[in-house]
Design a protein around this motif. Structure first.
Motif, PDB file in Angstrom:
ATOM      1  N   UNK A  80      29.031 -59.315  31.185  1.00 27.02           N
ATOM      2  CA  UNK A  80      28.560 -58.376  31.026  1.00 27.02           C
ATOM      3  C   UNK A  80      27.303 -58.163  32.441  1.00 27.02           C
ATOM      4  N   UNK A  81      27.264 -57.544  33.543  1.00 26.13           N
ATOM      5  CA  UNK A  81      26.410 -56.929  33.787  1.00 26.13           C
ATOM      6  C   UNK A  81      25.228 -56.012  33.738  1.00 26.13           C
ATOM      7  N   UNK A  82      23.731 -56.067  33.554  1.00 23.98           N
ATOM      8  CA  UNK A  82      23.089 -54.909  33.437  1.00 23.98           C
ATOM      9  C   UNK A  82      22.171 -54.335  33.975  1.00 23.98           C
ATOM     10  N   UNK A  83      21.230 -53.284  33.335  1.00 18.15           N
ATOM     11  CA  UNK A  83      20.502 -52.347  34.246  1.00 18.15           C
ATOM     12  C   UNK A  83      19.629 -53.471  35.205  1.00 18.15           C
ATOM     13  N   UNK A  84      19.133 -54.026  34.985  1.00 14.42           N
ATOM     14  CA  UNK A  84      18.347 -55.335  36.426  1.00 14.42           C
ATOM     15  C   UNK A  84      19.170 -55.442  37.122  1.00 14.42           C
ATOM     16  N   UNK A  85      20.985 -55.329  37.347  1.00 12.87           N
ATOM     17  CA  UNK A  85      21.410 -55.791  38.467  1.00 12.87           C
ATOM     18  C   UNK A  85      22.104 -54.529  38.868  1.00 12.87           C
ATOM     19  N   UNK A  86      21.480 -53.357  38.458  1.00  9.84           N
ATOM     20  CA  UNK A  86      21.701 -52.032  39.420  1.00  9.84           C
ATOM     21  C   UNK A  86      20.622 -51.878  40.211  1.00  9.84           C
ATOM     22  N   UNK A  87      19.895 -52.111  40.622  1.00 10.24           N
ATOM     23  CA  UNK A  87      19.310 -51.888  42.156  1.00 10.24           C
ATOM     24  C   UNK A  87      19.892 -52.200  42.959  1.00 10.24           C
ATOM     25  N   UNK A  88      20.405 -53.877  42.442  1.00 12.73           N
ATOM     26  CA  UNK A  88      21.318 -54.470  43.302  1.00 12.73           C
ATOM     27  C   UNK A  88      22.268 -53.533  43.750  1.00 12.73           C
ATOM     28  N   UNK A  89      22.888 -53.326  43.051  1.00 11.81           N
ATOM     29  CA  UNK A  89      24.588 -52.207  43.038  1.00 11.81           C
ATOM     30  C   UNK A  89      23.975 -51.371  44.184  1.00 11.81           C
ATOM     31  N   UNK A  90      22.415 -50.703  44.031  1.00  8.83           N
ATOM     32  CA  UNK A  90      22.445 -50.035  44.410  1.00  8.83           C
ATOM     33  C   UNK A  90      22.146 -50.037  46.199  1.00  8.83           C
ATOM     34  N   UNK A  91      21.723 -51.288  46.519  1.00  7.15           N
ATOM     35  CA  UNK A  91      21.197 -51.932  47.638  1.00  7.15           C
ATOM     36  C   UNK A  91      23.253 -51.603  48.949  1.00  7.15           C
ATOM     37  N   UNK A  92      24.112 -52.581  47.514  1.00  7.36           N
ATOM     38  CA  UNK A  92      25.212 -52.528  48.367  1.00  7.36           C
ATOM     39  C   UNK A  92      25.887 -51.208  48.938  1.00  7.36           C
ATOM     40  N   UNK A  93      25.518 -49.853  47.821  1.00 11.02           N
ATOM     41  CA  UNK A  93      25.872 -48.575  47.781  1.00 11.02           C
ATOM     42  C   UNK A  93      25.553 -48.148  49.518  1.00 11.02           C
ATOM     43  N   UNK A  94      24.105 -48.475  49.564  1.00  9.77           N
ATOM     44  CA  UNK A  94      23.007 -47.783  50.524  1.00  9.77           C
ATOM     45  C   UNK A  94      24.177 -47.751  51.733  1.00  9.77           C
ATOM     46  N   UNK A  95      24.096 -49.199  51.373  1.00 12.44           N
ATOM     47  CA  UNK A  95      24.709 -50.263  52.567  1.00 12.44           C
ATOM     48  C   UNK A  95      25.982 -49.507  53.603  1.00 12.44           C
ATOM     49  N   UNK A  96      26.999 -49.048  52.439  1.00 11.74           N
ATOM     50  CA  UNK A  96      27.975 -49.362  52.498  1.00 11.74           C
ATOM     51  C   UNK A  96      28.257 -47.664  52.802  1.00 11.74           C
ATOM     52  N   UNK A  97      27.081 -46.908  52.334  1.00 13.41           N
ATOM     53  CA  UNK A  97      27.022 -45.239  52.826  1.00 13.41           C
ATOM     54  C   UNK A  97      26.842 -44.809  54.070  1.00 13.41           C
ATOM     55  N   UNK A  98      25.874 -46.192  54.912  1.00 13.43           N
ATOM     56  CA  UNK A  98      25.375 -46.221  56.209  1.00 13.43           C
ATOM     57  C   UNK A  98      26.133 -46.495  56.774  1.00 13.43           C
ATOM     58  N   UNK A  99      27.899 -46.500  56.622  1.00 13.00           N
ATOM     59  CA  UNK A  99      28.568 -47.373  57.084  1.00 13.00           C
ATOM     60  C   UNK A  99      29.063 -48.680  57.683  1.00 13.00           C
ATOM     61  N   UNK A 100      28.281 -49.898  56.572  1.00 14.16           N
ATOM     62  CA  UNK A 100      28.158 -51.038  56.666  1.00 14.16           C
ATOM     63  C   UNK A 100      29.135 -51.612  55.773  1.00 14.16           C
ATOM     64  N   UNK A 101      29.155 -52.886  55.628  1.00 13.94           N
ATOM     65  CA  UNK A 101      30.544 -53.146  54.843  1.00 13.94           C
ATOM     66  C   UNK A 101      29.989 -54.396  53.903  1.00 13.94           C
ATOM     67  N   UNK A 102      30.059 -54.214  52.907  1.00  8.11           N
ATOM     68  CA  UNK A 102      29.112 -54.785  51.476  1.00  8.11           C
ATOM     69  C   UNK A 102      30.479 -55.842  51.180  1.00  8.11           C
ATOM     70  N   UNK A 103      29.281 -56.913  50.410  1.00  6.35           N
ATOM     71  CA  UNK A 103      30.577 -57.893  50.108  1.00  6.35           C
ATOM     72  C   UNK A 103      30.023 -58.231  48.729  1.00  6.35           C
ATOM     73  N   UNK A 104      30.176 -58.142  47.184  1.00  4.07           N
ATOM     74  CA  UNK A 104      29.377 -58.777  46.118  1.00  4.07           C
ATOM     75  C   UNK A 104      30.096 -60.270  46.278  1.00  4.07           C
ATOM     76  N   UNK A 105      29.161 -61.006  45.323  1.00  2.00           N
ATOM     77  CA  UNK A 105      29.752 -62.183  45.552  1.00  2.00           C
ATOM     78  C   UNK A 105      29.438 -62.296  43.833  1.00  2.00           C
ATOM     79  N   UNK A 106      30.361 -62.700  43.623  1.00  2.00           N
ATOM     80  CA  UNK A 106      30.208 -63.544  41.920  1.00  2.00           C
ATOM     81  C   UNK A 106      29.359 -65.089  41.926  1.00  2.00           C
ATOM     82  N   UNK A 107      28.906 -65.611  41.509  1.00  2.00           N
ATOM     83  CA  UNK A 107      28.502 -67.280  41.264  1.00  2.00           C
ATOM     84  C   UNK A 107      29.570 -68.182  40.489  1.00  2.00           C
ATOM     85  N   UNK A 108      30.729 -68.248  40.344  1.00  2.00           N
ATOM     86  CA  UNK A 108      31.194 -68.394  39.899  1.00  2.00           C
ATOM     87  C   UNK A 108      30.765 -70.052  39.968  1.00  2.00           C
ATOM     88  N   UNK A 109      30.548 -70.358  40.615  1.00  2.00           N
ATOM     89  CA  UNK A 109      29.863 -71.811  40.946  1.00  2.00           C
ATOM     90  C   UNK A 109      28.641 -72.191  40.767  1.00  2.00           C
TER      91      UNK A 109
END
Length: 429
Positions: free
Chosen positions: A41-70
């Motif tokens: 699971x993600x924890x709240x340490x990851x939440x700041x990064x998620x908010x970064x993507x969120x703001x990015x999208x709210x400002x009209x840009x396209x966010x991609x979240x990468x899951x590091x399987x490799x």
RNA sequence: GGGGAUAUACCAGAGCGGCCAAAUGGGGCAGACUGUAAAUCUGCUGGUGAAUGCCUACGGUGGUUCGAAUCCAUCUGUCCCCA
């Protein structure tokens, strides 16, 4: 307001490669952030990064979240003092699934051109041969360059395996791959990721950037400061460890309580980073908070918004009610009249009949009787009772040998408090 | 490969052959004050027990001794110096 300005006033901008602002002003830009599947699971340490993507999208840009399987199979040396054990592939796979599901809750996936996406770098690394990778990625960076990274330098004394040393190359290649296939121009992350991210921009520059319009196609890096607490301790840990976004691992009630208990000195930062309140709203809330600090207006605002984002509005409303109920003087009556939905959000612990049979007194009940939930040993339980820390049904009990003849709420529940913050409801079937 | 140092509780770090469940600091928990905040002060911080106690613990194993965290041997880990 544009993305960079937004981050600036929120205190979320640590560093960026110059020219990024022009790029963002010029066109809709694609950016990504990587998340390592080191836990299910993600924890709240990851939440700041998620908010970064969120703001990015709210400002009209396209966010991609990468899951590091490799990359998760290798292990990021950043911020780690020692080499780590590998996670098993089964664990990694399960973690990836869980994390991917969570990420999908935070971003808009049906927003037209700037819809969010989730990708997994295992998809492009799984086919890569070792020789192929050396020729395709390894040739473009010198060992000298890679050794100059902080994450590596710090480990030169104690040792770093070739595997972890190579990590930055993998992450760097991710950036290149996304640059080529999805037109990703920006990678973001915590400030500890600066080295890894710039490795990526460096690979892109060397592989791509030798003609005249190279600056037009440059890749960028942006980092956000790590969230810290005023007292210097690590943010994101509660007494029982990490605060997870998964309701199974951290109950919504505990999650809400975590934010509600934030210190005054920390909460102005938290509200900027973890909520979407506007500057004006925040300043207004801070004014109200300063006038009546005991109402903890800021804490409540943060706790409510973050809990809503993570667990949904319905659950959030219930845990707010559950919180005020448990801390009320009339908790006993309120529990007696609580709805089933509300009961489900309360921290209820079933006392098993077998364990109960072994309990002679209150000390036994709150240690072994609850499977060590409240106290890990009888000794600690006894001391807590003697220290005036324990209440049953909101009445302090100071006799460790108190008999278990308390009147149960609804004939089934006992409300046990440890200190003034921790409440447990024991259920007897 | 040779030489030296070190291993103690959650962490750091003292520890005389018996008075050592082990100083001190940090962390953690609780009490008082408050606001489910911070700061401050106080108590607790191996298990079990009401308690003298008993049990388990100072890297592993074996020994010396009436008695070992403390001495010896050996193994393992870590660090430093030389090659």
């Amino acid at each position: 307001m544009n993305f960079i300005e937004e981050l600036r006033w929120r205190g979320m901008l640590q560093d960026m490669i110059p020219g990024l602002e022009n790029q963002l002003a010029k066109e809709m830009t694609v950016a990504y952030i990587g998340f390592d599947p080191t836990a299910p699971s993600l924890h709240i340490g990851n939440l700041a990064a998620i908010m970064l993507l969120k703001h990015f999208q709210l400002c009209g840009h396209k966010p991609i979240a990468l899951v590091g399987g490799a990359t998760g199979m290798i292990g990021d040396p950043s911020g780690k003092a020692a080499e780590r054990e590998f996670l098993s592939e089964d664990t990694l796979r399960a973690n990836q699934v869980g994390i991917q599901k969570q990420l999908e809750k935070f971003l808009e996936f049906h927003a037209g051109a700037n819809s969010a996406e989730v990708v997994n770098n295992y998809d492009w690394f799984k086919e890569f041969s070792f020789l192929g990778f050396l020729r395709e990625a390894g040739k473009f960076l010198t060992v000298n360059y890679m050794m100059s990274k902080d994450s590596v330098k710090k480990r030169l004394e104690t040792g770093i395996s070739f595997t972890e040393f190579s990590y930055q190359l993998l992450q760097g290649y991710d950036f290149y791959h996304l640059y080529k296939t999805k037109n990703v121009r920006l990678q973001m992350g915590g400030s500890d990721q600066w080295g890894n991210i710039t490795t990526g921009t460096e690979i892109i520059r060397r592989k791509e950037g030798h003609d005249e319009d190279a600056t037009e196609r440059a890749a960028f890096a942006l980092t956000t400061p790590l969230v810290t607490k005023a007292d210097g301790t690590k943010f994101g840990k509660s007494e029982s460890g990490n605060v997870w976004l998964d309701a199974e691992k951290t109950s919504p009630y505990a999650f809400y309580q975590f934010w509600l208990n934030a210190a005054d000195a920390d909460v102005p930062r938290l509200i900027r980073v973890f909520t979407l309140y506007t500057k004006e709203q925040i300043e207004e809330l801070e004014k109200q908070h300063a006038e009546a600090p005991h109402l903890r207006i800021l804490q409540k605002a943060v706790a409510e918004e973050v809990t809503t984002r993570v667990h949904g509005a319905e659950v959030c409303a219930l845990v707010i009610e559950a919180s005020s109920l448990l801390f009320s003087k009339d908790a006993v009556e309120l529990i007696a009249g609580a709805s089933d939905a509300l009961l489900a959000q309360l921290p209820i612990h079933e006392v098993s009949a077998t364990l109960l049979a072994e309990c002679k007194n209150l000390t036994d009940l709150i240690s072994v009787g609850t499977d060590n939930l409240i106290f890990p040993s009888k000794g600690e339980a006894r001391k807590a009772i003697q220290n005036n820390a324990i209440s049953v049904n909101k009445v302090k009990v100071t006799d460790p040998n108190a008999a278990l003849d308390f009147e149960k709420i609804r004939g089934q529940y006992l409300l046990v408090g440890n200190g003034k913050q921790k409440n447990y409801i024991l259920s007897f079937k």
